[in-house]
Design a protein around this motif. Structure first.
Motif, PDB file in Angstrom:
ATOM      1  N   HIS A  50      -6.129  -4.618   0.305  1.00 36.14           N
ATOM      2  CA  HIS A  50      -5.847  -3.358  -0.412  1.00 36.14           C
ATOM      3  C   HIS A  50      -4.679  -3.447  -2.388  1.00 36.14           C
ATOM      4  O   HIS A  50      -3.694  -4.616  -1.432  1.00 36.14           O
TER       5      HIS A  50
ATOM      6  N   ASP B 157      -2.412   1.081  -1.748  1.00 38.44           N
ATOM      7  CA  ASP B 157      -1.154   1.342  -0.916  1.00 38.44           C
ATOM      8  C   ASP B 157      -0.983  -0.042  -1.147  1.00 38.44           C
ATOM      9  O   ASP B 157      -0.078  -0.574  -0.140  1.00 38.44           O
TER      10      ASP B 157
ATOM     11  N   HIS C 109      -8.351   2.269  -1.512  1.00 36.53           N
ATOM     12  CA  HIS C 109      -8.320   4.054  -0.559  1.00 36.53           C
ATOM     13  C   HIS C 109      -8.376   4.674  -1.734  1.00 36.53           C
ATOM     14  O   HIS C 109      -7.784   5.179  -2.658  1.00 36.53           O
TER      15      HIS C 109
ATOM     16  N   THR D  17       1.954   5.079   3.716  1.00 38.27           N
ATOM     17  CA  THR D  17       3.235   3.303   3.454  1.00 38.27           C
ATOM     18  C   THR D  17       4.000   3.277   2.097  1.00 38.27           C
ATOM     19  O   THR D  17       4.888   2.483   2.763  1.00 38.27           O
TER      20      THR D  17
ATOM     21  N   HIS E 196      -2.505  -6.329   2.605  1.00 42.52           N
ATOM     22  CA  HIS E 196      -1.640  -4.921   2.439  1.00 42.52           C
ATOM     23  C   HIS E 196      -0.633  -5.291   2.048  1.00 42.52           C
ATOM     24  O   HIS E 196      -0.130  -5.198   0.273  1.00 42.52           O
TER      25      HIS E 196
HETATM   26 MN    MN Z   1      -4.070   1.067   3.685  1.00 45.56          MN
END
Ligand code: MN
Ligand code: AMP
Ligand code: MN
Ligand code: MN
Length: 283
Positions: free
Chosen positions: A15, A20, A45, A141, A256
């Motif tokens: 990501h 996020d 996402h 998040t 992330h």
């Molecule tokens: Mn995520």
């Protein structure tokens, strides 16, 4: 493209600031290359707006790249994530489906803010917004990062465990895309559908069976076996699921942030050698 050696490192789930993650798509590409990733995919996402920069940067630095997205889906009243790999990021059906999926995130974020205010943590909606790189994509998040910065918690994971997990007191349920729609959009965009981190879902054994059957019936082809969300026993468990259902296997860190992710970009164990890697037909 060329053949794959035993040490071939694919990381097909991560990501950027478009959803996020904490790094922009071009920074992630460089980090993936530095980490020894041979084939990379950015899977934000419900968003494709990082794809152009990911494609361009990967090309400039000589990193093989597969386009990607992670779609939020509701199945049997729970949220599941479906990764689409090799999708055309300019496909109108996919773009419109994702636009609909994102709609409602802002209102939901306001409701999460109200829940947190009622729990004694005011200003969280505005605070979460300052962490969101993309105002259309405010996620839990971003709330968790704000609550850590505000000093309520020392770690993002603790915020999820206490407040934001799916049955937590600050969670606001959402009706995301249907499984059939998500797979239809990915198919329309020429991509392959992959069940993301199945080990995270709280289905009964019967529900899991029905979920895997439906996924297959709607044209789904692959499942994440190696992911930062799985424990070592779950690597084995979902390898067995892949064998049982005839699914191809995928692997991705679900990276992330260096401080929040259990597995760093490219730091993945190899897939069991008897499974067919999802990328074999894609690159
Ligand atoms: Mn995520
Ligand atoms: P959202 O799409 O806003 O519901 O946020 C989902 C994101 O929150 C996931 O992609 C993860 O990054 C994170 N997340 C969800 N559940 C957890 C959890 N139990 N622990 C840590 N992170 C989580
Ligand atoms: Mn996910
Ligand atoms: Mn993810």
């Amino acid at each position: 493209m060329s053949t794959f050696t035993e040490n071939f490192c694919a990381d097909l789930h991560c990501h950027s600031t478009v959803s996020d993650g904490v790094f922009a798509p071009d920074v992630l590409a460089l980090r993936a290359k530095d980490a020894g990733v041979d084939l990379w995919s950015l899977t934000d996402h419900d968003e494709l707006s990082g794809q152009a920069l990911a494609i361009e940067t990967a090309r400039d630095i000589g990193l093989r790249y597969l386009t990607g997205v992670e779609i939020s889906v509701t199945w049997a009243n729970q949220t599941v994530h479906i990764v689409g790999l090799g999708i055309d990021p300019k496909n109108d059906t996919l773009i419109e489906g994702l636009r609909q999926t994102r709609a409602g995130r802002a209102d939901r974020a306001k409701r999460i803010g109200e829940r947190l205010a009622a729990l004694g943590m005011p200003g969280a909606f505005e605070g979460a917004l300052t962490f969101a790189g993309n105002p259309e994509l405010i996620s839990r998040t971003h709330f968790a990062r704000f609550l850590v910065q505000a000093g309520y918690f020392s770690q993002v994971q603790a915020v999820f465990d206490r407040l934001l997990k799916d049955d937590g007191p600050a969670h606001e349920p959402m009706q995301w895309a249907s499984l059939e729609s998500a797979l239809g959009w990915i198919d329309a965009a020429g991509g392959v559908s992959v069940i993301a981190h199945p080990g995270r879902y709280k289905y009964t054994e019967t529900q899991f069976g029905a979920f895997f059957d439906s996924f297959k019936d709607f044209g789904g082809r692959a499942i994440e076996v190696i992911t930062g969300s799985h424990s070592v026993p779950q690597f084995q468990e979902y390898a067995q699921v892949a064998r049982h259902y005839g699914f191809q296997a995928s692997c991705g860190s679900d990276f992330h942030s260096p401080h929040e992710s259990r597995i760093q970009l490219g730091s993945l164990p190899p897939l069991p050698s008897d499974l067919k890697p999802v990328w074999k037909d894609l690159v």
